[in-house]
Motif scaffolding. Structure first.
Motif, PDB file in Angstrom:
ATOM      1  N   ARG A  30     -14.474  50.541   5.825  1.00  0.00           N
ATOM      2  CA  ARG A  30     -15.656  51.224   5.323  1.00  0.00           C
ATOM      3  C   ARG A  30     -16.032  52.341   6.284  1.00  0.00           C
ATOM      4  N   SER A  31     -16.253  53.526   5.744  1.00  0.00           N
ATOM      5  CA  SER A  31     -16.717  54.661   6.547  1.00  0.00           C
ATOM      6  C   SER A  31     -17.841  55.342   5.791  1.00  0.00           C
ATOM      7  N   ASP A  41     -12.145  59.032   3.559  1.00  0.00           N
ATOM      8  CA  ASP A  41     -11.151  58.974   2.489  1.00  0.00           C
ATOM      9  C   ASP A  41     -11.858  59.077   1.142  1.00  0.00           C
ATOM     10  N   PHE A  85     -11.859  56.889  -1.353  1.00  0.00           N
ATOM     11  CA  PHE A  85     -12.509  55.640  -1.765  1.00  0.00           C
ATOM     12  C   PHE A  85     -13.941  55.575  -1.244  1.00  0.00           C
ATOM     13  N   ASN A  86     -14.113  55.815   0.040  1.00  0.00           N
ATOM     14  CA  ASN A  86     -15.437  55.701   0.637  1.00  0.00           C
ATOM     15  C   ASN A  86     -16.374  56.822   0.219  1.00  0.00           C
ATOM     16  N   ARG A 142      -8.970  46.530  -0.759  1.00  0.00           N
ATOM     17  CA  ARG A 142      -7.995  47.563  -0.390  1.00  0.00           C
ATOM     18  C   ARG A 142      -6.638  47.341  -1.048  1.00  0.00           C
ATOM     19  N   ALA A 151     -17.464  60.043   5.055  1.00  0.00           N
ATOM     20  CA  ALA A 151     -16.412  59.189   4.507  1.00  0.00           C
ATOM     21  C   ALA A 151     -15.069  59.738   4.970  1.00  0.00           C
ATOM     22  N   ASP A 203      -6.399  54.646  -1.121  1.00  0.00           N
ATOM     23  CA  ASP A 203      -6.202  53.743   0.013  1.00  0.00           C
ATOM     24  C   ASP A 203      -7.212  54.071   1.115  1.00  0.00           C
ATOM     25  N   PHE A 204      -7.646  53.051   1.838  1.00  0.00           N
ATOM     26  CA  PHE A 204      -8.602  53.248   2.931  1.00  0.00           C
ATOM     27  C   PHE A 204      -8.346  52.201   4.004  1.00  0.00           C
ATOM     28  N   ASP A 205      -8.721  52.520   5.238  1.00  0.00           N
ATOM     29  CA  ASP A 205      -8.528  51.590   6.350  1.00  0.00           C
ATOM     30  C   ASP A 205      -9.717  50.666   6.535  1.00  0.00           C
TER      31      ASP A 205
END
Length: 328
Positions: A188-189, A195, A197-198, A176, A193, A184-186
């Protein structure tokens, strides 16, 4: 090569013993001898002659959903008697040897994650210290896997999944800090997803499942008899196991795309409280994925096309079950 159908209302028929592809933008013939698979990511019309041609030449037809996961597969019905292999696979799935196999897979995954972080440390020198701290923590957790030994998987699965989850959490937090603000991501989703990124990573993982499953079918293993993910009903749980050490390589591919600064907000779409790649985003990811899987790379000390490395995971398990090799 893989034929990708990503234009809506495309028709696939047969002309001159070739696939005939037609839509508003293109009309062309492609020999089945040139194809490794046909990937369909949108609504299209595939007639019976085209299905028969694909089956005759053992060209799998893969239908993907918006996550990049295979929703349907059509393959040739020609395969050998697999009863003995699958009986051995079922017995293996409840044996102590299965625990040993899972530990080796997860250690491969952890070491590939470390390789990804070291690669990032070279690219993002300002974050090298944070990355090195993360690597040390991951290695300490990986060492705990050896303490489990060869207990039956039913008695060790929860502990192994806990260790793997802790390693991955540290790993993704280290990733991250290296990505640009747009990605940017908080955390894994998955579905959906949360965001950009995911969303891209999920799509790459989905495409990788198609190769993992192809390797499973090619060896004659039952995709529904997994080890660590065995409790997921009506899912190809063996593919969920075998993909684990491959995931960090897909992470590097995705990070490489991100760092090229070629993706824009228009390469993603938001719907149903989540994010997906748009058509333009999928084209970038699919092209990069296909190019990489055809490259000869060093993975696990062997130099092969990366696609063949993926197949080798299933091949090694099948050979062990048949008594041909030791468990790798």
């Amino acid at each position: 090569m893989q034929l990708i159908i990503d234009t809506a209302n495309t028709t696939i028929t047969v002309r001159n013993k070739c696939f005939y592809i037609k839509n508003a933008a293109v009309q062309k013939q492609i020999s089945p001898l040139r194809l490794s698979s046909i990937a369909i990511t949108t609504n299209c019309l595939l007639n019976t002659s085209a299905i028969k041609l694909a089956a005759h030449h053992q060209v799998p037809v893969l239908v993907f959903n918006n996550f990049g996961t295979i929703q349907a597969r059509m393959t040739s019905p020609y395969f050998a008697n697999l009863a003995m292999l699958r009986k051995k696979q079922l017995l293996f799935s409840i044996s102590p040897q299965a625990t040993t196999w899972i530990i080796k897979l997860l250690k491969k995954k952890s070491r590939q994650q470390v390789k990804t972080l070291k690669w990032l440390g070279r690219k993002k020198s300002s974050r090298r210290q944070e990355i090195e701290v993360a690597i040390d923590k991951m290695k300490s957790l990986e060492a705990k896997m050896e303490e489990i030994g060869s207990r039956p998987i039913a008695n060790s699965k929860a502990v192994l999944m806990g260790i793997e989850g802790s390693i991955s959490k540290i790993y993704f937090m280290a990733l991250r800090v290296t990505v640009p603000p747009l990605f940017d991501f908080d955390k894994r989703s998955r579905r959906p997803a949360l965001d950009f990124f995911n969303s891209g990573l999920n799509y790459l993982y989905g495409m990788t499942y198609s190769l993992v499953e192809s390797g499973i079918f090619a060896k004659g293993l039952d995709p529904m008899i997994g080890i660590m993910h065995a409790d997921q009903f009506k899912e190809p749980t063996l593919a969920f196991d075998l993909i684990e050490p491959i995931r960090p390589v897909m992470d590097r591919i995705w990070l490489g795309i991100i760092f090229q600064d070629i993706l824009k907000k228009t390469d993603f779409i938001k719907k149903e409280q989540g994010y997906w790649l748009s058509k333009s985003g999928k084209r970038i990811v699919i092209k990069t994925f296909n190019e990489y899987t055809q490259q000869r790379v060093n993975y696990g000390g062997r130099v092969l096309r990366f696609k063949d490395h993926i197949y080798q995971e299933a091949n090694s398990l099948g050979n062990y079950l048949l008594g041909n090799v030791e468990l790798l």
